[in-house]
Design an enzyme around this catalytic site. Structure first.
Site, PDB file in Angstrom:
ATOM      1  CG  ASN A 141     -23.008 -41.948  33.426  1.00  0.00           C
ATOM      2  OD1 ASN A 141     -22.381 -41.438  32.508  1.00  0.00           O
ATOM      3  ND2 ASN A 141     -24.050 -42.761  33.222  1.00  0.00           N
ATOM      4  CG  ASP A 158     -25.922 -41.229  30.465  1.00  0.00           C
ATOM      5  OD1 ASP A 158     -26.788 -42.084  30.752  1.00  0.00           O
ATOM      6  OD2 ASP A 158     -24.723 -41.506  30.274  1.00  0.00           O
ATOM      7  CG  ASP A 163     -22.087 -45.844  39.511  1.00  0.00           C
ATOM      8  OD1 ASP A 163     -21.757 -47.027  39.681  1.00  0.00           O
ATOM      9  OD2 ASP A 163     -23.083 -45.499  38.843  1.00  0.00           O
ATOM     10  CD  GLU A 166     -18.603 -49.447  38.342  1.00  0.00           C
ATOM     11  OE1 GLU A 166     -19.139 -50.559  38.226  1.00  0.00           O
ATOM     12  OE2 GLU A 166     -19.238 -48.395  38.213  1.00  0.00           O
TER      13      GLU A 166
END
Ligand code: CA
Length: 507
Positions: free
Chosen positions: A128, A185, A215, A251
């Protein structure tokens, strides 16, 4: 009299030795698929091998026998790449190992030794964002500020206007950083970025990695679940192109409905947050007046959420309060039984390092990531705690002491993992609930897999034994795990289970 005592002692000794050697000889074949008992490790706090008191990869390799003996069949490593932070979720080089943890050669050795023991290796894939110290971002930011050209500018999300989730660099210049300034990001729409992520996965798959934990998947495109699902599909498809059976667990710290939607991506697993922690469905089963029906619903829900994929069940992880504190530090049997219940779910069950010995930790993240307690009588076996930790106390004894105690939390976890490994139906079976053998405090559920069927019977009663009439069924042998370490019996079709006991019967 003295002679009789000696003879008795000899008989007892030989009996216990027989028991011991019998256990050692038991060879359980680990099924070569992705339904695993996964052990989550924060390397820095786990095991130090070179005396600097920072846990490292060679330390993990030293403990592979322990991990195997406990019945874990996979390890998920929190990030191990170079990173300026203690937690390492801000990566500066995706193709290397943080020097405090070791080298690529250490990693190769670790993975070879893990595979010898039928243990899969799952790496955290943090895409990310990168670290703000990553050369890509350093280059991109410099170019963006000076107005010069750099291909890397398009690897991140810069903006001339202030927006939620964006960090200001200077007047009229911002970049997206959803977590903290130091984690910019990535622009996941950029084909070059996707190509780089593919290269990263390929690099580690070629080194033998079996899967990845993704993640922060809800932050890929913050607030846009359709875009997140599309990107998850791209990652999953790409991983499977590189390695057909590559396991992907995401996640997505969100509600069940959103997670159900994310499974359209084809990703194997998402963590079931609603089942986890002291307020989640599993621990709730210990508190409600109808535990049997509550747990039946949970078992069914895990499968309906995943739509044919692999549930990822856990009680705690590195981001949440450790479960022993949440249940109640002194509630040893409840702490044990919660894991027993987690272990009866289909799919993978995840154990955060130290949870198998009842470690506690809450509040600041650092407190949840303190040193593994190998030996409560030898402080030299402790790694240094993360520097921001404000509390590091241990309620229960260390691994060494608990291994020697048949009644310990550790040996309970080991017994549950053994059941899951010995009876592959537990993680993979189609469920059939037996209403005639089920009551307020007893649940009976059959699980069938590859033409074999087992019966799981659970007594949720915290204080009383429960008797279950199985005389109408064909089950012949019974094994059990009791949180109070009390004896269960199965005779003439009558099963008597002590409080908080799980039995598995086979034909
Ligand atoms: Ca070290």
């Amino acid at each position: 009299m003295k002679q009789i005592k000696i003879i008795l002692l000899a008989i007892l000794l030989s009996l216990s030795l027989t028991g011991c050697s019998k256990n050692k000889e038991e060879k359980i074949e680990i099924i070569d698929d992705n339904y695993r008992n996964v052990y989550e490790i924060f390397v820095a706090s786990f095991k130090d091998s070179d005396g600097d008191r920072i846990g490292d990869l060679n330390g993990v390799t030293e403990e592979l026998d322990y991990i195997q003996d406990m019945g874990y069949t996979a390890i998920w490593f929190m990030p191990i790449h170079p990173s300026p932070s203690y937690h390492k979720y801000d990566v500066t080089d995706y193709y290397d190992i943080d020097s405090s943890f070791g080298t690529l050669e250490d990693f190769d050795k670790l993975i070879t030794e893990a595979h010898k023991r039928d243990i899969h290796i799952i790496l955290d894939l943090v895409v990310n964002h990168t670290s703000s110290s990553h050369p890509w971002f350093v280059d991109a930011k410099k170019a963006y500020l000076s107005g010069q050209h750099s291909d890397y500018v398009d690897w991140y999300n810069f903006s001339t206007s202030a927006k939620s989730g964006f960090t200001k660099i200077s007047e009229g210049k911002y970049y997206e950083a959803r977590f903290v300034d130091s984690m910019p990001d990535l622009n996941l729409d950029n084909e070059e970025v996707r190509n780089e992520i593919r290269n990263i996965m390929q690099f580690w798959i070629e080194r033998g990695v079996d899967g990845f934990r993704l993640d922060a998947t809800t932050s890929y495109y913050t607030g846009d679940n359709a875009a997140n699902t599309e990107f998850l599909k791209w990652i999953n498809d790409t991983a499977k192109e590189l390695k057909e059976d590559c396991y992907i667990v995401g996640e997505a710290w969100t509600d069940d409905n959103t997670i159900t939607g994310y499974y359209d991506s084809g990703v194997d697993s998402f963590f079931h947050f609603s089942m986890s922690q002291s307020e989640g469905t599993i621990v709730k089963t210990l508190k409600v007046s109808a535990p049997s029906s509550n747990f039946k619903n949970a078992l069914q829900k895990a499968l309906s959420i995943t739509k044919g994929h692999i549930p990822a069940i856990f009680l705690d992880n590195h981001d949440v309060n450790r479960i022993a504190g949440g249940i109640g530090r002194s509630q040893r049997e409840r702490i044990k039984f919660a894991y027993g219940l987690a272990g009866m779910f289909n799919g993978c069950v995840y154990t955060y390092y130290g949870t198998e010995i009842g470690m506690v930790g809450s509040g600041k993240d650092e407190n949840k990531r303190i040193a593994m307690l190998w030996d409560s009588e030898d402080e030299s076996t402790l790694c240094k705690n993360p520097s921001g930790a404000t509390s590091a106390d241990y309620v229960y004894e260390g691994v060494k002491q608990q291994q020697a105690d048949a009644d310990s939390i550790l040996n309970y976890h080991k017994a549950i993992n053994r059941l899951r490994n010995k009876y592959p139906q537990i993680a993979r079976g189609e469920m059939n609930f037996l209403t005639a053998q089920t009551s307020q405090y007893v649940l009976s559920v059959e699980k069938s897999w590859e033409d074999t069927t087992i019966l799981i019977v659970i007594n949720f009663n915290e204080e009383e034994s429960e008797s279950v009439d199985l005389s109408e069924l064909e089950y012949k042998s019974m094994e059990y795990v009791s949180a109070y370490n009390e004896e269960a019996t199965f005779k003439d079709g009558e099963l008597i289970l002590p409080a908080y006991t799980i039995a598995v019967l086979s034909k």
